[in-house]
Design a protein around this motif. Structure first.
Motif, short mmCIF file in Angstrom:
data_model
loop_
_atom_site.label_atom_id
_atom_site.label_comp_id
_atom_site.label_asym_id
_atom_site.label_seq_id
_atom_site.Cartn_x
_atom_site.Cartn_y
_atom_site.Cartn_z
N ALA A 1 0.82 -1.21 0.00
CA ALA A 1 0.00 0.00 0.00
C ALA A 1 0.86 1.26 0.00
O ALA A 1 0.58 2.22 -0.72
N LEU A 2 1.93 1.26 0.81
CA LEU A 2 2.80 2.44 0.89
C LEU A 2 3.49 2.73 -0.44
O LEU A 2 3.75 3.90 -0.76
N SER A 3 3.78 1.68 -1.21
CA SER A 3 4.43 1.91 -2.50
C SER A 3 3.54 2.73 -3.42
O SER A 3 4.03 3.45 -4.29
N PHE A 4 2.22 2.66 -3.21
CA PHE A 4 1.30 3.47 -4.00
C PHE A 4 1.42 4.95 -3.66
O PHE A 4 1.12 5.81 -4.48
N THR B 1 -9.62 -4.34 -6.49
CA THR B 1 -10.52 -5.29 -5.84
C THR B 1 -10.73 -6.52 -6.72
O THR B 1 -10.65 -7.66 -6.25
N ILE B 2 -10.96 -6.29 -8.00
CA ILE B 2 -11.30 -7.38 -8.92
C ILE B 2 -10.08 -8.15 -9.38
O ILE B 2 -10.11 -9.38 -9.47
N VAL C 1 -6.78 -7.98 -8.04
CA VAL C 1 -5.76 -8.32 -7.04
C VAL C 1 -6.39 -8.95 -5.80
O VAL C 1 -6.07 -10.07 -5.42
N TYR C 2 -7.32 -8.23 -5.15
CA TYR C 2 -7.87 -8.72 -3.90
C TYR C 2 -8.72 -9.97 -4.08
O TYR C 2 -8.81 -10.80 -3.16
N SER C 3 -9.34 -10.15 -5.23
CA SER C 3 -10.18 -11.32 -5.44
C SER C 3 -9.40 -12.62 -5.24
O SER C 3 -9.97 -13.63 -4.81
N ARG C 4 -8.10 -12.60 -5.51
CA ARG C 4 -7.26 -13.78 -5.25
C ARG C 4 -7.28 -14.12 -3.76
O ARG C 4 -7.55 -15.26 -3.36
N ASN C 5 -6.98 -13.13 -2.92
CA ASN C 5 -6.98 -13.34 -1.47
C ASN C 5 -8.37 -13.69 -0.97
O ASN C 5 -8.53 -14.54 -0.08
N TYR C 6 -9.37 -13.03 -1.54
CA TYR C 6 -10.76 -13.25 -1.10
C TYR C 6 -11.20 -14.68 -1.36
O TYR C 6 -11.81 -15.32 -0.48
N ALA D 1 -6.59 -0.86 -1.22
CA ALA D 1 -7.73 -1.78 -1.33
C ALA D 1 -7.53 -3.05 -0.52
O ALA D 1 -8.40 -3.44 0.28
N VAL D 2 -6.40 -3.73 -0.70
CA VAL D 2 -6.16 -5.00 0.00
C VAL D 2 -6.07 -4.79 1.51
O VAL D 2 -6.63 -5.57 2.30
N SER D 3 -5.38 -3.73 1.93
CA SER D 3 -5.24 -3.45 3.37
C SER D 3 -6.59 -3.13 4.00
O SER D 3 -6.89 -3.61 5.11
N VAL D 4 -7.41 -2.33 3.34
CA VAL D 4 -8.73 -2.00 3.86
C VAL D 4 -9.60 -3.25 3.93
O VAL D 4 -10.29 -3.50 4.93
N ALA D 5 -9.56 -4.06 2.88
CA ALA D 5 -10.33 -5.30 2.87
C ALA D 5 -9.88 -6.24 3.99
O ALA D 5 -10.70 -6.87 4.66
N THR D 6 -8.56 -6.32 4.20
CA THR D 6 -8.03 -7.16 5.27
C THR D 6 -8.49 -6.68 6.64
O THR D 6 -8.80 -7.48 7.53
#
Length: 434
Positions: free
Chosen positions: A68-71, A260-261, A263-268, A389-394
């Motif tokens: 996230a910080l790299s963004f 979300t679609i 990147v995060y969908s993999r973790n989800y 996105a991933v951090s917030v979802a986590t």
């Protein structure tokens, strides 16, 4: 609609040069994003090696926190490389960014482990990741601007869509590499050093891209680059601040949906109990279809207009994201085919945005601040909403309410809809450039 406009008569040589320009810029973009996304694909395997076995979930949070910080380095990279692109040329900016990304990949591949250097290992991980964030922050604006300028007028949506063909292609190759390595290496072997392989591959691919990009032709003139307005933040915010914040507004929802679609969908999916190998196959197939769909949706954007494409994306996405992700996927989690179909549906909706995302931004700014305006506005919206996105979802998941995350995405897509509604029906800039 642009079907009735008078289009330039390109000579075969001019057409060839422009198409080669698209290919050259896009190939480097492929490498940049492959290098950037192998981090997300292989994070599971280097987390313990670089943050220590005793850290548990804190190590995972640190690794995704670094992602996230790299963004947040992207706005700085977008300002720096946007200034270079507007002041010294798009080509020069793209050459420097690919060198930086390749160097970052080699450095990541050579990172010492926690066992070897202790807490210095995660610190170095963060430093290298921030360096790569700076590089990719400069990549988007320069490439989006270059491809929009070099694309054949009347088919700019189609040709500019290849930015996301290669962006999603970079994700696809990263995902495919994960599938290949899992076929030949065990989880233990990947955790014990196999995770370094993709970063070495990314570094060498950047060297090839550097050679390709050296042959590109510049799209700006010396007179344009020497203008006192070129690459000027003052000129950007003095004369084009409304366009800047409008782009930030629709980028916020677009980038959040994208991560979300894709990147995060993999973790989800793994979080709801789907086997990691099955998830790898689903993501690889989904990203392949997503990649192929970009020119189709880019051509649709040429026919119906960029504004209409943006409105379709944000409206349909806002309505569908929650029922598909929060209800649909958990319900049919035992069927890989159905999961893949739902993911591809979401990717098709996303394609209304991604296929013309760079172009619709480029059409908002004049030549002298175009790379800066495109890159910086995108980077701000992307850093605040896409990269987190991933951090917030986590975080939502840790509190037992992961479904709330999809409500958050839907709300931001509503914001994107209103920003898209404010877009001009006919672009103010780039439209009449040859």
């Amino acid at each position: 609609m642009i079907m009735n406009e008078t289009l330039p008569n390109y000579t075969p040589e001019e057409r060839r040069k422009r198409i080669w320009g698209i290919v050259g810029a896009a190939s480097g973009n492929l490498v940049e994003w492959f290098d950037f996304y192998i981090y997300a694909v292989f994070a599971t395997y280097f987390t313990v090696a670089l943050t220590g076995p005793a850290e548990g979930s804190k190590g995972t949070f640190f690794v995704w926190g670094a992602f996230a910080l790299s963004f947040f380095m992207r706005p700085l990279g977008s300002w720096l490389f946007g200034w270079i692109a507007d002041r010294y040329g798009r080509k020069q900016s793209m050459l420097i960014s690919i060198v930086m990304m390749g160097a970052g990949s080699f450095c990541f591949a050579l990172l010492p482990t926690y066992e070897q250097v202790g807490v210095l290992a995660p610190v170095l991980l963060l430093v290298v990741r921030l360096f790569q964030g700076l590089s990719v922050g400069g990549e988007y604006g320069a490439v989006a601007t270059y491809m929009s300028e070099v694309a054949l007028r009347g088919r700019r949506g189609f040709y500019a869509s290849f930015q996301y063909v290669t962006l999603s292609g970079g994700q696809l190759l990263a995902s495919l590499l994960g599938v290949i390595l899992l076929a030949f290496l065990s989880n233990e072997q990947l955790e014990q050093g196999g995770w370094r392989i993709p970063f070495f591959i990314g570094g060498f691919a950047a060297l090839i891209s550097l050679w390709v990009r050296r042959k590109l032709e510049e799209t700006t003139t010396a007179e344009q680059r020497e203008s006192k307005e070129s690459g000027s933040l003052i000129a950007l915010f003095r004369d084009h601040w409304k366009q800047f914040f409008l782009v930030v507004g629709y980028t916020a929802g677009g980038s959040l949906a994208f991560y979300t679609i894709t990147v995060y969908s993999r973790n989800y999916m793994m979080g709801i109990g789907v086997d990691p190998k099955v998830v790898g196959y689903i993501m690889t197939i989904g990203l392949f279809v997503f990649m192929l769909s970009q020119p189709v949706f880019g051509a649709i954007g040429d026919k119906v207009g960029r504004r209409a494409s943006m409105l379709l994306f944000s409206a349909i996405g806002a309505v569908c994201i929650y029922p598909i992700m929060a209800w649909g996927m958990p319900t049919i989690k035992d069927s890989a085919v159905m999961l893949g179909i739902l993911l591809i549906i979401m990717m098709f909706i996303l394609s209304f945005y991604t296929s013309i995302g760079g172009l619709v931004k480029a059409e908002m700014f004049p030549t002298e601040v175009r790379a800066l305006g495109v890159g910086l506005s995108y980077a701000v919206g992307n850093a605040l909403f896409g990269g987190t996105a991933v951090s917030v979802a986590t975080e939502f998941k840790s509190r037992g309410h992961v479904e709330y995350f999809f409500i958050y995405v839907a709300i931001m897509l509503v914001v994107c809809f209103f920003c898209s509604f404010a877009l001009p029906k006919k672009p103010q800039y780039l439209e009449n450039d040859h």
